[in-house]
Design an enzyme around this catalytic site. Sequence first.
Site, PDB file in Angstrom:
ATOM      1  CG  LEU B  52      29.713  40.171  37.749  1.00 47.54           C
ATOM      2  CD1 LEU B  52      31.185  40.342  37.408  1.00 47.54           C
ATOM      3  CD2 LEU B  52      28.861  40.972  36.763  1.00 47.54           C
ATOM      4  NE  ARG B 339      46.912  42.043  41.442  1.00 44.33           N
ATOM      5  CZ  ARG B 339      45.639  41.899  41.107  1.00 44.33           C
ATOM      6  NH1 ARG B 339      44.972  40.832  41.504  1.00 44.33           N
ATOM      7  NH2 ARG B 339      45.027  42.821  40.401  1.00 44.33           N
ATOM      8  CD  GLU B 434      35.902  35.251  45.011  1.00 44.37           C
ATOM      9  OE1 GLU B 434      35.196  36.236  44.759  1.00 44.37           O
ATOM     10  OE2 GLU B 434      36.771  35.255  45.903  1.00 44.37           O
ATOM     11  NE  ARG B 444      40.608  37.124  40.570  1.00 42.17           N
ATOM     12  CZ  ARG B 444      40.787  38.429  40.390  1.00 42.17           C
ATOM     13  NH1 ARG B 444      40.990  38.918  39.173  1.00 42.17           N
ATOM     14  NH2 ARG B 444      40.772  39.248  41.416  1.00 42.17           N
TER      15      ARG B 444
END
Lengths: 248, 644
Positions: B52, B339, B434, B444
Site C-alpha cells: 500500500l 487483543r 509498516e 496499533r
Amino acid sequence: MKLRLRIWRQPGADAKGKMVSYVIDGVSEDASFLEMLDVLNERLIADGEDPVAFDHDCREGICGACSLVIDGQPHGPQAATTTCQLHMRKYKDGDTIDIEPWRAGAFPVVKDLVVDRSAFDRIIAAGGYISAPTGTAPDAHSVPVPKADADAAFAAAACIGCGACVAACPNGSGMLFMAAKVAHLGLMPQGQPERHTRVLGMVAEHDAAGFGGCTNTGECAAACPKEIGLDVIGQLNRDFRKAAARAA
Amino acid sequence: MSEYYTDGDPVADTKAPTGPINERWERRRFTGRLVNPSNRRKLRVIVVGTGLAGASAAATLGELGYRVSNYCFQDSPRRAHSIAAQGGINAAKNYRNDGDSVYRLFYDTVKGGDFRSRESNVHRLAEISTEIIDQCVAQGVPFAREYGGLLDNRSFGGAQVSRTFYARGQTGQQLLLGAYQALERQVAAGTVELHTRHEMLELVVVDGRARGIIVRDLVTGEVTTEIADAVVLATGGYGNVFFLSTNAKGCNVTASWRAHRQGAYFANPCYTQIHPTCIPQSGDHQSKLTLMSESLRNDGRVWVPKERGDDRAPADIPEDERDYYLERRYPAFGNLVPRDIASRAAKAVCDEGRGVGPGGLGVYLDFADAIGRLGKDAVEAKYGNLFQMYERITGENPYERPMRIYPAVHYTMGGLWVDYDLQSNIPGLFVAGEANFSDHGANRLGASALMQGLSDGYFVLPNTISDYLADGPFAAVDDDHEAVAAAKAAVNDRIAFFLGNDGDRSVDSFHRELGGIMWEYCGMERTDEGLRKAIGLIRDLKAEFYKRVKVPATGAELNQQLEKAGRVADFFELGELMCIDALHRTESCGGHFRAESQTEDGEAKRDDEHFSYVAAWEFAGEEPVLHREALEFEYVKPTQRSYK
C-alpha cells in the site's frame, strides 16, 4: 502417509525439463500442500540436491503467488481453493501425485514450478485502471453506486491474478483474468469515461502477449479459486464490440 | 543493562511543526520547499516495495513527474502482503453522524497506542484519513455499500463509533489493487520503471546522503547498482523474525536492516502486536499462521478444561468442568477484552497445561451458545466464510466442534526512525508504511494499518520529499565510486559466503529455531531474566548459523534458499536488538508486556516518568547506541488504559 511425487524439474528458462519422481514419507494430513513440499525440500537440501523452486507467499489464498498444476488440475482437486489452502487430508497413503507448473505460451517457465506471469501486469498497464491521479478525487459520497452493482463489481474484483484460468484453458487464453477487470471497472460509475479505450487497450495487449483466443470452453471458470464466472467474459465481449464499432 | 548497549545523545524531530495541532500539517506543507514541474523529471527516486505505501508512493511520485524506479521481490507488485489485510480502513468521515471527527480519531489512536506515539503525526494521519477514502472510491475500489448506494461502515476495536470502511473481508486486497492499477498506469506512461523479482540487498550512502541501492535480480542472480536522488523504503514489517506469524513467507527486514547498518536508526523494535484469534499450529511442518477475524469473539465463548491434561473431546466435557476464563477474570468485558489481554490470558492457561489440541497450544472458541440462541443460519450468515476457511485448514467443522484458536504475531509497530517528513536520520532516505515506526505507538488499533500505509504513500511522502529534492539533482555517482564499490562488494561477499559455506543445516531449520526463542522470551510476555537468556541463545545460534548453514546450488540462478539465507541472517541481528530494546524498557506499554510491570488486574503498567520516549537505536555491532526522542502530550493527557 507415504506419497510418490512426480515433479516437473527444469533448471532454467531455456533448459529442457522432465518429470522426476520422489518418495516422501511421514507426511502429516494436517500439512498444507506447500508445507508438504517444504518437507520434501528440507530432505533434498540434507541430501545435497537442489530443492524444488515454487512460487508462494501469503499462504492464505489471497496473494495469487502459488501456481501448481496438481494431477492435471490448476490448484488441485478441491473447488474454490488455491494450492496453499489445499491440505494433505485430501490424499491417502500410497497416492501418486503429479506436480507441474502452469503451462501456457504466455507464461514461460522460469525454473521448476515457477513461471513468468508479467504479461498479466502488462494487460493491466494497457487500461486496467481508472485514471484518478492522487488528490483529484471528489467526496466519496458524491457518486452513489447501486448496491447490486457494487456487489457484482466486488465479485469480479476478487480475482487474485494467479493465472489458473490460463493454465486450465486449452487455448492458453487470459480472457477470464482480463474480463474480470473489465467487468469490475465497467460496473462502477467511475469507470465509464474510459470504458471503451480500456477494453480495446487490454485486448490488444492480451493478444500481443501471446495468450490464445477464447472459445467458451469454460475450463477457466471451473479452475478459478475465487469462483469468477463466465458472465464477465460476456460483459467483455459486449464492451469490445461496442468499442470496436465506435472506433471503426 | 549497560553490558548490552550504550547511551547516546537525544534525537529530535527537527521537522515537526508547532502551533495548533490542526494547523501543523498545513504549515509544514507551506514551509516545505517545492520542486518546479519541469525540474521533477531531472530527479530520480527509488521506491522499494509495492504494498500500500510503496505502490501508492511510486504511482503518486510518477504522476507528479519524478522519474521513479520501483522494486519488489515478488513476481508482481500485486502480491505485496498488504493484499492479505481483512478487516477495513478507518476514516473520520462521520458518515454515521455518531459523533466522529478528525479529533476523535486522533484521540483514539494516541490512546490506543498507549501514549507512545507522536501527537503531530497521529493528527495528520486522522486528517488525511478522509482523503484516502475519496481517492480510493475515485479509483473504483468496490467498497461495501448500502441499498441507497452510499458507503457502509462498521465498528472496530478501540472505538465507539463506526468509522471503518471495508470490502467484505478483503479490504487490503481491494485497496492494494487500486494502488497497483494506479502504479501500472504510470508504468504505461513511462514515469515509473518497475523491477519485479529484484531484492534490495544494500543501501548506498555517498557523502552522508542515501544515493542508491544494490539489488540482486532473483532470476539471473545478477547484482547491480541503481543511483538516484532519494531512496524510499516501503518494505513492510518484521514479524517473520518469529518464523511463525500471520505475515507472508517472503516478508523480511533485510531492506530496513541494511539501511540500519548504514546508520539509519531503528525505533522501538520491541513493539510487536500479537493477535489473539489465529488458527493454532498443527505440527512441526507448520510454515505460517492464519488469522481468523477478531469479530468472532462477538458470539464465540472462550474456554479450556478446568483440569490440566484433560484430552476428552470438547462435547464430552461437562459444563461445570469448563473454565470460561475470560468471563471469569474479566466479568465486565468478558470475551471482548482487548487483543493484548486476550492473548496473554490464552498463554497463561496453556502454560498451566490446560491448552487444547496438538501440543496443548490452543483454546476453544465455542459457538454452541450462539447457534442455540440465534440458529445455525444466522451464525452462518455472519461468519460463514470464516467457518469455511477454518474447516479447510483444520478439517474440523466449527458448527459442531468448537474452534481452536491461539495468539500469533501479526504486526510490528516499530521500524526505522523517521521525522515528520518521513525522512530517516540519513538524508535522502525516506521510510513509509509498516517499515517506519511513526504513528501507532506501542499498539496499533484495528483498521489503522491500511490507513497509515496509504496516508504515507499517497499524501504525506509526495508532499514532504520535495523539500529534500529541492536541493537536487545531486552529483553523479559512478559505479566505481568508493561507496558503491564497497556496498557491492559487501553484497557479493555475503552471497559467496553462503554458497561456499560447508554446512549441514538448512536455512529454515535455523529460522524456525530463532523464531522459537523470540516467541518464548520476546513474545506475549517478557521478563528481565528471559530476555537476557534469549540474547545469549540468539548469539549462540547465530554463531552456529554461520558455521553450519547450508545453501545449495549457485548464485547465478533463481535460488530461493540463498534469498532466505540473507533474510534470516538479518533476522538474527534484529532479534537481538528487539530483546535489548525489550530489556531496557522495564515498563509495560501496549504490545510490550513486561511481567514485572503490571497492575493488580494484569494490565500493562506504563512508567511515564522514565519511558515516555521513542527508543531510536543506532547500529554499533553487539552494543547498539540508544538515542531517546522525548514524547510530549499537549492534547491527549496520558492515563492508565482500563477495560473494567
